[in-house]
Every structure is written in C-alpha cells, then in structure tokens.
Design a protein around this motif. Structure first.
Motif, PDB file in Angstrom:
ATOM      1  N   ARG A 145       0.832  -1.208   0.000  1.00  0.00           N
ATOM      2  CA  ARG A 145       0.000   0.000   0.000  1.00  0.00           C
ATOM      3  C   ARG A 145       0.866   1.257   0.000  1.00  0.00           C
ATOM      4  O   ARG A 145       0.586   2.222  -0.719  1.00  0.00           O
ATOM      5  CB  ARG A 145      -0.916  -0.026   1.215  1.00  0.00           C
ATOM      6  CG  ARG A 145      -1.799   1.198   1.340  1.00  0.00           C
ATOM      7  CD  ARG A 145      -2.720   1.042   2.537  1.00  0.00           C
ATOM      8  NE  ARG A 145      -3.496   2.246   2.749  1.00  0.00           N
ATOM      9  CZ  ARG A 145      -4.377   2.405   3.737  1.00  0.00           C
ATOM     10  NH1 ARG A 145      -4.579   1.396   4.590  1.00  0.00           N
ATOM     11  NH2 ARG A 145      -5.038   3.524   3.869  1.00  0.00           N
ATOM     12  N   GLN A 146       1.936   1.210   0.803  1.00  0.00           N
ATOM     13  CA  GLN A 146       2.825   2.378   0.846  1.00  0.00           C
ATOM     14  C   GLN A 146       3.507   2.600  -0.507  1.00  0.00           C
ATOM     15  O   GLN A 146       3.706   3.728  -0.936  1.00  0.00           O
ATOM     16  CB  GLN A 146       3.864   2.193   1.958  1.00  0.00           C
ATOM     17  CG  GLN A 146       3.282   2.343   3.354  1.00  0.00           C
ATOM     18  CD  GLN A 146       4.340   2.137   4.427  1.00  0.00           C
ATOM     19  OE1 GLN A 146       5.421   1.587   4.164  1.00  0.00           O
ATOM     20  NE2 GLN A 146       4.030   2.561   5.650  1.00  0.00           N
ATOM     21  N   ARG A 147       3.885   1.466  -1.133  1.00  0.00           N
ATOM     22  CA  ARG A 147       4.486   1.619  -2.470  1.00  0.00           C
ATOM     23  C   ARG A 147       3.487   2.222  -3.447  1.00  0.00           C
ATOM     24  O   ARG A 147       3.834   3.081  -4.266  1.00  0.00           O
ATOM     25  CB  ARG A 147       4.971   0.248  -2.973  1.00  0.00           C
ATOM     26  CG  ARG A 147       6.249  -0.219  -2.314  1.00  0.00           C
ATOM     27  CD  ARG A 147       6.871  -1.375  -3.095  1.00  0.00           C
ATOM     28  NE  ARG A 147       6.036  -2.574  -3.016  1.00  0.00           N
ATOM     29  CZ  ARG A 147       6.170  -3.515  -2.100  1.00  0.00           C
ATOM     30  NH1 ARG A 147       7.096  -3.404  -1.154  1.00  0.00           N
ATOM     31  NH2 ARG A 147       5.394  -4.587  -2.106  1.00  0.00           N
ATOM     32  N   ILE A 148       2.252   1.775  -3.352  1.00  0.00           N
ATOM     33  CA  ILE A 148       1.228   2.324  -4.252  1.00  0.00           C
ATOM     34  C   ILE A 148       0.990   3.802  -3.952  1.00  0.00           C
ATOM     35  O   ILE A 148       0.883   4.629  -4.865  1.00  0.00           O
ATOM     36  CB  ILE A 148      -0.071   1.513  -4.126  1.00  0.00           C
ATOM     37  CG1 ILE A 148       0.143   0.088  -4.655  1.00  0.00           C
ATOM     38  CG2 ILE A 148      -1.212   2.196  -4.874  1.00  0.00           C
ATOM     39  CD1 ILE A 148      -1.037  -0.829  -4.420  1.00  0.00           C
ATOM     40  N   GLU A 149       0.913   4.119  -2.641  1.00  0.00           N
ATOM     41  CA  GLU A 149       0.702   5.517  -2.280  1.00  0.00           C
ATOM     42  C   GLU A 149       1.854   6.391  -2.747  1.00  0.00           C
ATOM     43  O   GLU A 149       1.660   7.506  -3.232  1.00  0.00           O
ATOM     44  CB  GLU A 149       0.536   5.626  -0.756  1.00  0.00           C
ATOM     45  CG  GLU A 149      -0.778   5.059  -0.239  1.00  0.00           C
ATOM     46  CD  GLU A 149      -0.837   5.090   1.286  1.00  0.00           C
ATOM     47  OE1 GLU A 149       0.224   5.327   1.920  1.00  0.00           O
ATOM     48  OE2 GLU A 149      -1.936   4.865   1.839  1.00  0.00           O
ATOM     49  N   HIS A 150       3.096   5.849  -2.607  1.00  0.00           N
ATOM     50  CA  HIS A 150       4.258   6.613  -3.065  1.00  0.00           C
ATOM     51  C   HIS A 150       4.237   6.799  -4.579  1.00  0.00           C
ATOM     52  O   HIS A 150       4.491   7.888  -5.094  1.00  0.00           O
ATOM     53  CB  HIS A 150       5.545   5.892  -2.644  1.00  0.00           C
ATOM     54  CG  HIS A 150       6.788   6.599  -3.091  1.00  0.00           C
ATOM     55  ND1 HIS A 150       7.197   7.817  -2.575  1.00  0.00           N
ATOM     56  CD2 HIS A 150       7.721   6.259  -4.033  1.00  0.00           C
ATOM     57  CE1 HIS A 150       8.311   8.191  -3.156  1.00  0.00           C
ATOM     58  NE2 HIS A 150       8.650   7.257  -4.051  1.00  0.00           N
ATOM     59  N   LEU A 152       1.612   6.687  -6.434  1.00  0.00           N
ATOM     60  CA  LEU A 152       0.516   7.596  -6.761  1.00  0.00           C
ATOM     61  C   LEU A 152       0.927   9.041  -6.540  1.00  0.00           C
ATOM     62  O   LEU A 152       0.639   9.920  -7.363  1.00  0.00           O
ATOM     63  CB  LEU A 152      -0.710   7.249  -5.903  1.00  0.00           C
ATOM     64  CG  LEU A 152      -1.931   8.165  -6.105  1.00  0.00           C
ATOM     65  CD1 LEU A 152      -2.416   8.085  -7.555  1.00  0.00           C
ATOM     66  CD2 LEU A 152      -3.043   7.766  -5.144  1.00  0.00           C
ATOM     67  N   SER A 153       1.648   9.272  -5.451  1.00  0.00           N
ATOM     68  CA  SER A 153       2.115  10.630  -5.174  1.00  0.00           C
ATOM     69  C   SER A 153       3.059  11.110  -6.262  1.00  0.00           C
ATOM     70  O   SER A 153       2.965  12.251  -6.740  1.00  0.00           O
ATOM     71  CB  SER A 153       2.808  10.665  -3.809  1.00  0.00           C
ATOM     72  OG  SER A 153       3.370  11.939  -3.576  1.00  0.00           O
ATOM     73  N   GLU A 156       1.071  11.714  -9.443  1.00  0.00           N
ATOM     74  CA  GLU A 156       0.339  12.975  -9.379  1.00  0.00           C
ATOM     75  C   GLU A 156       1.269  14.169  -9.522  1.00  0.00           C
ATOM     76  O   GLU A 156       0.950  15.151 -10.199  1.00  0.00           O
ATOM     77  CB  GLU A 156      -0.427  13.058  -8.050  1.00  0.00           C
ATOM     78  CG  GLU A 156      -1.605  12.091  -7.970  1.00  0.00           C
ATOM     79  CD  GLU A 156      -2.264  12.128  -6.606  1.00  0.00           C
ATOM     80  OE1 GLU A 156      -1.637  12.677  -5.666  1.00  0.00           O
ATOM     81  OE2 GLU A 156      -3.394  11.609  -6.479  1.00  0.00           O
TER      82      GLU A 156
END
Length: 640
Positions: A145-150, A152-153, A156
């Motif tokens: 999840r953190q990799r995905i959030e990173h 995604l950030s 973006e």
C-alpha cells in the motif's frame, strides 16, 4: 488438540462407544481442516494468541509476514518476539496489543526473520479457545500500500509538472457551454484572454465554426476519442487562430467534461499556404519557361531523371510526368553522351562549383548543339547525390560562329592579298616616281621661264604621289604589325623646322603663310624621327590642302616627359557630325561627285595609329568654316 484411535479404544473398549469416538474424531479433523482452509483463504496475516501471549495458531500469510518457513518456528513463542515495541513493552508482564481487555486496531511494526520492521494495519478480537478465551489478531501488510501511495504521489506530481510545463495547451471544459474548469499556462498564453480570467470563461462562442464544436462534443459525449482535429478559434481581439489537437471525455467531480490538448499551428499553416503558393508559382514557371532544366541522380553508368521542366520534356518529345524517374538511356541518350554528363556532374560535386559541357545531341529529326551548366545541389540521407542541369540550345550560335570563322578567314585572306598588292604597288611605283622627281629637279635648272610652272606642277604632283605611297605603305605595314619603333637621340626643334621647310613650297604655292613657333633653345628627345616626321607631314599636308587663305601654324611645346605639337589652320574646318569618322581609313568629309579636295583619306588614320604606337595620342578641335587645331602628344623619351 487432536485425539488418536488408540486413545479411544483404551478409554472405551466397547464397540458402540468406540464407533462414536471415531466419528467424533473424524468430525473434529474435518472441522480443523475447514478452519485451516478458512485461515489460509483470508488475504491478511492471522494469529491466535492465548492469555500468556503465546502463539497458538498462524496462517500461511502470517508465516510469510515474519519470514518463517514452518509453523513450528513460531508456535509457542511469545507474540512480543515478533513486534517492534518500546523497550518497556517487552517485559513479560507487559500486555500485548492483542490483550482481550484492551482490544484495538491501529498500525504496528512486525519484525521479520531478517530483523526488518514491516509496517502493518492490525486489529484484534476475543474468541473462545479451549474452555477459555484467546485473542485472534489480523495484520495487513502495508508495504504494498505504501508503495502504491508513493507511486501515486509521484504520478500525481509528474502529472502536475507535465500539465504545467506542457508546451501544448491543455484545458478541461464543460461539455455544455465550454466553460474552462482548468488550464495550464500554455493554454492561457494561446487563448488571447487575460490569464487571470481564462478559467471560468465560456469558449463556446469563440469557435469560428460552431457546428464543428457541436460535432466534436457529440463524439466526446459518446466516449469517442477525437484526434488531430483542426479548429479555428476567434480571440477576444478578433484574431483568428488555428489549433490542432485531440479531445476526449473525462469525469471531474462527478461531471462529464472534455479534455483538450491542442497546439497553435496558425503560423505553420500560414507558412504552408505561402509555401504552396510559391511552389505553385515555381511550378508554373518551371513548366512554362523555355529553358531546359531539371534535377537528376547518377545511378551507376546511367542518369535517373527526378524532375524536368516542360521544355526539357518537349525536347525529348514527351511530358514532365512521363520523364519522372526515367533513365537517360531510356530516353535515347547514347552511352558516350551519358558518360560526358556523369563526368560533368562528378566535377561539380568534387569542386563545389558549376561545371559546363557542350556536345552535339543527335535526334531522329535533326542534330542540335547543346550547352549545359550542371551543379551539385544536395546529398540525401542515404548518400545519393542530386544534381541540377540547365541546358541552352546553341545550334544557331554555332552556325553563326561557323559563318564568322569563315568570314574572318576570308577577310584575313583578303587583307593578306591587299597588303601584298599594296607593298608591291608602292615599291613598283616608288622607283619610277623617284626617277621622275630627280629629273624634275634637273629640268628646273635649264627650263625656259614660260615652262617653269609646268615643272613645278610635275614636282608638286610627284611629291603628293610619293606622300600617298608612303602613307599606303605605312598602313600596310601597320596592318601586319611590321612597323617597329627605332628611337634615337634628336633635337625636336630641328625636326619640326625640317618638316616645316619641306612643306613650305606647297604652302607658298597656295599663297599661305606657314609659321613655326618653337622654344628658343633646343629640345633634346629620344624618339623615332621617321615616325614623327611622317605624322607632321600628314598633318601639315592636310592643313595646307584644306586652307584657301590665311595661314598654317605649327607650335612646339615640351615638358619633362612629353612633346606637344599643335598644327593650327584657318581652313574650312570639320563638321561636328563627321568628327567621329575623322580618323577612319579612306574617309573624307566630301565624297562622290561633290568631292572638292584630293587625297586618299589615309593620312589622319595612319597618323593616329603611328602616334598611338609610340605611346601618345592625337586630339582635334574644329568648327566648320573657322579652321582646325590638331594636337599631338608623344613621350619625349622612348626606349627601343
């Protein structure tokens, strides 16, 4: 927790009791398998912890989370061994996060076999276990999840930077009225609106072709991607711009909108229009100009025609389109002529300068002389060289040149014959004339007074004939370049005095005064005496001949470098219209039956050529009826 068949038989040796226990064992085993499958089907890590913080059961996901290969590696161990806790929380009496009296959910850090901390989202619930209670804990690995959030950030951030820095205009508008909801800086620059007021502005009314916008909106609404569409937009200033771009549907805050990515191609289209116009003009010129020209490539031992003018095509009896990508050999050019062209093309390429060739082009109907200029114009990416050619048909010029050569040869032959005749004539006449003049001098001494005038007439006519012969001889020698300067030391004063005295009897016979104006002292010079004497005799003879009354005056001046001799007369003068022909051979102002003065018309022509041969010049000033002044300027010192 399992029960074996041997245990059942020892406790209940009866048959009926043994069967019941076996059935219970089977049901228990089946329940354990279902529990195991259920535990392993859950995508999170599950762990069962008793009230002593000992791990009693784990699923495969939990084993992977802590880096264990088998359950034996973790069963019976304290849950605290696998948690990254503060130092005080690791005491045996410390409560586990999964304690039943403090159930909670939150984030924990799990220690794996390598000692790394794995972030997890944890939750716990109390469940009955072996007559008591245990805690069932669930842990979700947060690394993915953190990799995905990173990611995604980063995505973006990248999108934001691309959006802001994109040279294309990117806008998001409503479908209904084209209100701008978002726009990048490039869109604000291209729009023609004030940047601060662009977002929120409706663009629907700025389309030069509203029906085109309506068609694009309908396609976008149907989720159709519109690509490479050219549209015309009218700016607030009234300027029409051409945009090329793509349009697609997007959802923004629950509303269906249109994403536009366009480039301003206004200047490009204007340049293309101008280029097309120039190309049309050039093509029209190319097809109508009467000059043969074109572009070719050399392929081996042949020439490939790429583009040819209408004149070139007409010469070969075809059209420009039909000549396109045809070889010279196909057009009937002989191999030797093709090689001439190839040699010229290579010369132009190697020297960087145009090359020329001229050859006779044989055709079925005739043969034409062609003169060509070729040049190297470009090298294509594949290494092929291209050349231009411009051809001029010089057949007529060649014919004229041939006629001129023939005429020149005939003229030279005539000139040689004339010189031979003149030389022979002057020599053949000079000898008897010299004898006549010699006997005339003897007759003058013994003739009776009444016959003296006849003797004088014979002598004057003889001398005039001698002067004419000398002039003709000079002209013949000048024509063949046989006159050479023979300078020697002399006194210019003595030379002009001698010339005047020689011509004095002729002047006195006409009742004219012949005067000489010269410096008192001598004027040393180094010059060809015969040449200067001949010029003076011609000028004085002309002056006396064309003067009926008055005088003829000779004036000598000198400076350090030049001798100046002026011959003045008070004669009939020269008409202004005749001045340009004054020094032509055999030229006299009066001709035909109206001719009133004798002479060959050679004196002035020969004098001018003799003076110029010596490096000097002769000038004349004259007014009709008021006399003339001839001025001779020659170098005072001439080397042999």
């Amino acid at each position: 927790m399992s029960v074996t068949g041997e245990d059942i038989e020892q406790a209940n040796p009866g048959t009926e009791g043994g069967d019941a226990l076996v059935q219970m064992q089977a049901r228990l085993h089946e329940a354990e398998q279902r529990f195991e499958r259920l535990m392993n089907l859950i995508p999170d890590a599950l762990v069962l912890v008793d009230d002593q913080n000992r791990i009693r059961h784990v699923n495969r996901r939990a084993l992977r989370l802590v880096g264990a290969q088998t359950r034996e590696e973790v069963l019976g161990r304290s849950i605290l061994d696998f948690l990254a806790l503060e130092e005080g929380a690791r005491a045996p009496e410390a409560r586990t996060p999964f304690s039943k009296d403090e159930l909670r959910q939150g984030r924990l850090r799990v220690l794996n076999a390598e000692g790394d901390e794995v972030p997890v989202q944890a939750a716990a619930v109390t469940v009955p276990y072996e007559g008591g209670e245990a805690v069932l804990g669930r842990a979700q690995d947060l690394r993915q999840r953190q990799r995905i959030e990173h990611a995604l950030s980063q995505t973006e951030d990248l999108f934001r930077r691309v959006f802001e820095a994109n040279p294309a205009a990117v806008t998001i508008t409503t479908l209904e009225d084209g209100t701008v909801l978002a726009a990048n800086p490039a869109a604000k620059r291209m729009s023609g609106f004030a940047p601060e007021s662009y977002v929120g502005t409706s663009l629907a009314g700025n389309w030069a072709q509203p029906e085109q916008r309506a068609a694009i909106v309908e396609r976008v609404r149907a989720d159709d991607l519109v690509e490479n569409e050219e549209v015309r937009i009218v700016t607030p200033a009234g300027e029409e711009k051409i945009f090329q771009g793509s349009y697609q549907r997007i959802e923004l805050h629950g509303e269906t909108c249109m994403l536009s990515v366009v480039l301003d191609v206004t200047e490009e289209r204007r340049a293309q229009a101008a280029l097309h116009e120039r190309e049309a003009i050039l093509r029209s010129f190319y097809e109508t100009v009467p000059t043969m020209m074109g572009v070719v490539e050399v392929h081996g031992e042949d020439i490939l025609h790429i583009s040819d003018s209408g004149a070139s095509a007409a010469f070969f009896g075809t059209t420009s389109e039909a000549m396109h990508r045809r070889y010279a050999s196909d057009l009937g050019a002989p191999a030797e002529v093709i090689q001439q062209w190839i040699d010229a093309y290579y010369t132009a390429r190697d020297t960087g300068a145009p090359a020329r060739l001229e050859y006779l082009h044989e055709r079925e109907q005739d043969a034409r002389w062609l003169s060509a200029v070729v040049a190297h114009i470009q090298t294509l990416p594949d290494g092929t060289d291209r050349y231009s050619y411009v051809i001029t048909d010089v057949t007529d010029r060649k014919a004229v040149e041939a006629e001129l050569r023939q005429a020149k040869e005939e003229a030279e032959s005539i000139a040689r014959l004339r010189n031979i005749i003149l030389n022979n004539l002057t020599h053949e006449v000079r000898t008897p004339l010299t004898v006549i003049l010699g006997f005339t001098s003897m007759l003058r001494k013994g003739v009776r007074p009444q016959f003296e005038r006849f003797v004088s007439l014979i002598e004057r006519s003889g001398r005039r004939l001698m002067l004419m012969l000398d002039t003709i001889l000079d002209l013949a020698q000048l024509e063949v370049g046989a006159v050479h300067l023979v300078p020697r030391a002399l006194d210019a004063v003595e030379l002009v005095e001698s010339a005047v005295e020689t011509m004095r009897p002729q002047a006195e016979a006409k009742g004219l005064a012949l005067r000489l104006e010269r410096p008192e002292e001598s004027v040393p010079a180094h010059f060809d005496q015969r040449l200067l004497t001949r010029v003076l005799h011609n000028l004085l003879d002309n002056a006396i001949k064309f003067t009926e009354e008055g005088e003829v005056r000779l004036l000598l001046r000198a400076d350090e470098d030049m001798l100046y001799i002026e011959v003045h007369d008070t004669g009939i003068g020269i008409d202004e219209l005749y001045m340009e022909h004054l020094f032509d051979e055999f030229s006299q102002e009066s001709t035909g039956l109206e001719r009133t003065y004798q002479g060959s018309g050679l004196g002035l022509a020969v004098s001018k050529r003799l003076v110029e041969l010596a490096g000097g010049h002769i000038e004349v000033e004259s007014r009709k009826g008021r006399g003339s002044v001839f001025t001779v300027a020659v170098p005072r010192y001439v080397e042999a």
